[in-house]
Design a protein around this motif. Structure first.
Motif, PDB file in Angstrom:
ATOM      1  N   MET A 183      14.177  17.849  -8.272  1.00 17.65           N
ATOM      2  CA  MET A 183      15.232  18.178  -7.332  1.00 17.65           C
ATOM      3  C   MET A 183      16.558  18.198  -8.088  1.00 17.65           C
ATOM      4  O   MET A 183      16.761  17.434  -9.025  1.00 17.65           O
ATOM      5  CB  MET A 183      15.265  17.154  -6.209  1.00 17.65           C
ATOM      6  CG  MET A 183      14.033  17.224  -5.326  1.00 17.65           C
ATOM      7  SD  MET A 183      14.007  16.348  -3.748  1.00 17.65           S
ATOM      8  CE  MET A 183      15.219  15.135  -3.816  1.00 17.65           C
ATOM      9  N   GLY A 184      17.439  19.088  -7.660  1.00 14.99           N
ATOM     10  CA  GLY A 184      18.717  19.204  -8.336  1.00 14.99           C
ATOM     11  C   GLY A 184      19.813  19.654  -7.394  1.00 14.99           C
ATOM     12  O   GLY A 184      19.576  20.008  -6.241  1.00 14.99           O
ATOM     13  N   ILE A 185      21.015  19.656  -7.922  1.00 14.41           N
ATOM     14  CA  ILE A 185      22.205  20.076  -7.175  1.00 14.41           C
ATOM     15  C   ILE A 185      22.832  21.239  -7.929  1.00 14.41           C
ATOM     16  O   ILE A 185      22.987  21.189  -9.151  1.00 14.41           O
ATOM     17  CB  ILE A 185      23.208  18.914  -7.042  1.00 14.41           C
ATOM     18  CG1 ILE A 185      22.586  17.811  -6.185  1.00 14.41           C
ATOM     19  CG2 ILE A 185      24.536  19.399  -6.463  1.00 14.41           C
ATOM     20  CD1 ILE A 185      23.418  16.561  -6.088  1.00 14.41           C
ATOM     21  N   VAL A 186      23.179  22.300  -7.187  1.00  7.97           N
ATOM     22  CA  VAL A 186      23.873  23.457  -7.751  1.00  7.97           C
ATOM     23  C   VAL A 186      25.210  23.559  -7.040  1.00  7.97           C
ATOM     24  O   VAL A 186      25.270  23.612  -5.819  1.00  7.97           O
ATOM     25  CB  VAL A 186      23.060  24.756  -7.552  1.00  7.97           C
ATOM     26  CG1 VAL A 186      23.826  25.952  -8.095  1.00  7.97           C
ATOM     27  CG2 VAL A 186      21.686  24.651  -8.209  1.00  7.97           C
ATOM     28  N   GLU A 187      26.302  23.561  -7.798  1.00  9.18           N
ATOM     29  CA  GLU A 187      27.649  23.679  -7.225  1.00  9.18           C
ATOM     30  C   GLU A 187      28.120  25.121  -7.350  1.00  9.18           C
ATOM     31  O   GLU A 187      28.016  25.720  -8.419  1.00  9.18           O
ATOM     32  CB  GLU A 187      28.625  22.772  -7.961  1.00  9.18           C
ATOM     33  CG  GLU A 187      28.366  21.307  -7.766  1.00  9.18           C
ATOM     34  CD  GLU A 187      29.390  20.441  -8.488  1.00  9.18           C
ATOM     35  OE1 GLU A 187      30.148  20.954  -9.344  1.00  9.18           O
ATOM     36  OE2 GLU A 187      29.425  19.245  -8.185  1.00  9.18           O
ATOM     37  N   LEU A 188      28.662  25.659  -6.243  1.00 14.07           N
ATOM     38  CA  LEU A 188      29.161  27.028  -6.213  1.00 14.07           C
ATOM     39  C   LEU A 188      30.629  27.054  -5.818  1.00 14.07           C
ATOM     40  O   LEU A 188      31.071  26.261  -4.992  1.00 14.07           O
ATOM     41  CB  LEU A 188      28.383  27.857  -5.185  1.00 14.07           C
ATOM     42  CG  LEU A 188      26.878  27.951  -5.354  1.00 14.07           C
ATOM     43  CD1 LEU A 188      26.267  28.661  -4.152  1.00 14.07           C
ATOM     44  CD2 LEU A 188      26.521  28.662  -6.626  1.00 14.07           C
ATOM     45  N   PHE A 226      19.452  15.748  -9.084  1.00 15.03           N
ATOM     46  CA  PHE A 226      19.787  15.004  -7.874  1.00 15.03           C
ATOM     47  C   PHE A 226      19.558  13.522  -8.141  1.00 15.03           C
ATOM     48  O   PHE A 226      18.470  13.110  -8.489  1.00 15.03           O
ATOM     49  CB  PHE A 226      18.898  15.476  -6.719  1.00 15.03           C
ATOM     50  CG  PHE A 226      19.065  14.663  -5.470  1.00 15.03           C
ATOM     51  CD1 PHE A 226      20.112  14.917  -4.611  1.00 15.03           C
ATOM     52  CD2 PHE A 226      18.184  13.644  -5.164  1.00 15.03           C
ATOM     53  CE1 PHE A 226      20.277  14.174  -3.451  1.00 15.03           C
ATOM     54  CE2 PHE A 226      18.334  12.898  -4.010  1.00 15.03           C
ATOM     55  CZ  PHE A 226      19.379  13.161  -3.157  1.00 15.03           C
ATOM     56  N   THR A 227      20.611  12.722  -8.006  1.00 12.13           N
ATOM     57  CA  THR A 227      20.494  11.272  -8.178  1.00 12.13           C
ATOM     58  C   THR A 227      20.974  10.514  -6.951  1.00 12.13           C
ATOM     59  O   THR A 227      20.601   9.367  -6.754  1.00 12.13           O
ATOM     60  CB  THR A 227      21.281  10.783  -9.410  1.00 12.13           C
ATOM     61  OG1 THR A 227      22.644  11.189  -9.287  1.00 12.13           O
ATOM     62  CG2 THR A 227      20.704  11.363 -10.697  1.00 12.13           C
ATOM     63  N   ALA A 228      21.827  11.141  -6.154  1.00 11.40           N
ATOM     64  CA  ALA A 228      22.347  10.513  -4.936  1.00 11.40           C
ATOM     65  C   ALA A 228      22.843  11.611  -3.999  1.00 11.40           C
ATOM     66  O   ALA A 228      23.208  12.694  -4.439  1.00 11.40           O
ATOM     67  CB  ALA A 228      23.489   9.559  -5.267  1.00 11.40           C
ATOM     68  N   GLU A 229      22.848  11.305  -2.712  1.00 12.69           N
ATOM     69  CA  GLU A 229      23.322  12.264  -1.732  1.00 12.69           C
ATOM     70  C   GLU A 229      24.807  12.558  -1.946  1.00 12.69           C
ATOM     71  O   GLU A 229      25.591  11.670  -2.233  1.00 12.69           O
ATOM     72  CB  GLU A 229      23.112  11.679  -0.327  1.00 12.69           C
ATOM     73  CG  GLU A 229      22.618  12.699   0.643  1.00 12.69           C
ATOM     74  CD  GLU A 229      22.212  12.097   1.959  1.00 12.69           C
ATOM     75  OE1 GLU A 229      22.911  12.374   2.942  1.00 12.69           O
ATOM     76  OE2 GLU A 229      21.216  11.359   1.982  1.00 12.69           O
ATOM     77  N   GLN A 230      25.179  13.844  -1.805  1.00 16.64           N
ATOM     78  CA  GLN A 230      26.557  14.281  -1.999  1.00 16.64           C
ATOM     79  C   GLN A 230      27.144  14.761  -0.671  1.00 16.64           C
ATOM     80  O   GLN A 230      26.439  15.348   0.143  1.00 16.64           O
ATOM     81  CB  GLN A 230      26.603  15.440  -2.998  1.00 16.64           C
ATOM     82  CG  GLN A 230      25.980  15.147  -4.338  1.00 16.64           C
ATOM     83  CD  GLN A 230      26.798  14.178  -5.140  1.00 16.64           C
ATOM     84  OE1 GLN A 230      28.017  14.275  -5.217  1.00 16.64           O
ATOM     85  NE2 GLN A 230      26.137  13.208  -5.738  1.00 16.64           N
TER      86      GLN A 230
END
Length: 50
Positions: free
Chosen positions: A1-6, A17-21
Motif C-alpha cells: 500500500m502506498g500514498i500518491v500526492e497530486l 503507507f505508514t499512517a493515515e493522512q
C-alpha cells in the motif's frame, strides 16, 4: 500500500503507507504512475487522477 500526492493532476510525491493522512481519498486496486510529456501523471483503472 502506498500514498500518491497530486497537485494539479501532476504527481509531486509518492511513498509507502505508514499512517493515515488527512485529506486522503482511498482507492482500491493499483495506481500507475506514467511519464507523459515530461510530467509524472497517476492513473487508476486507466483514468487519469486529477
Amino acid at each position: 500500500m502506498g500514498i500518491v500526492e497530486l497537485e494539479g493532476g501532476v504527481v509531486v510525491g509518492y511513498y509507502p503507507f505508514t499512517a493515515e493522512q488527512a485529506m486522503t481519498e482511498w482507492l482500491g486496486g493499483t495506481i500507475e504512475i506514467r511519464m507523459v510529456r515530461g510530467r509524472q501523471l497517476a492513473f487508476h483503472e486507466g483514468i487519469q487522477l486529477i
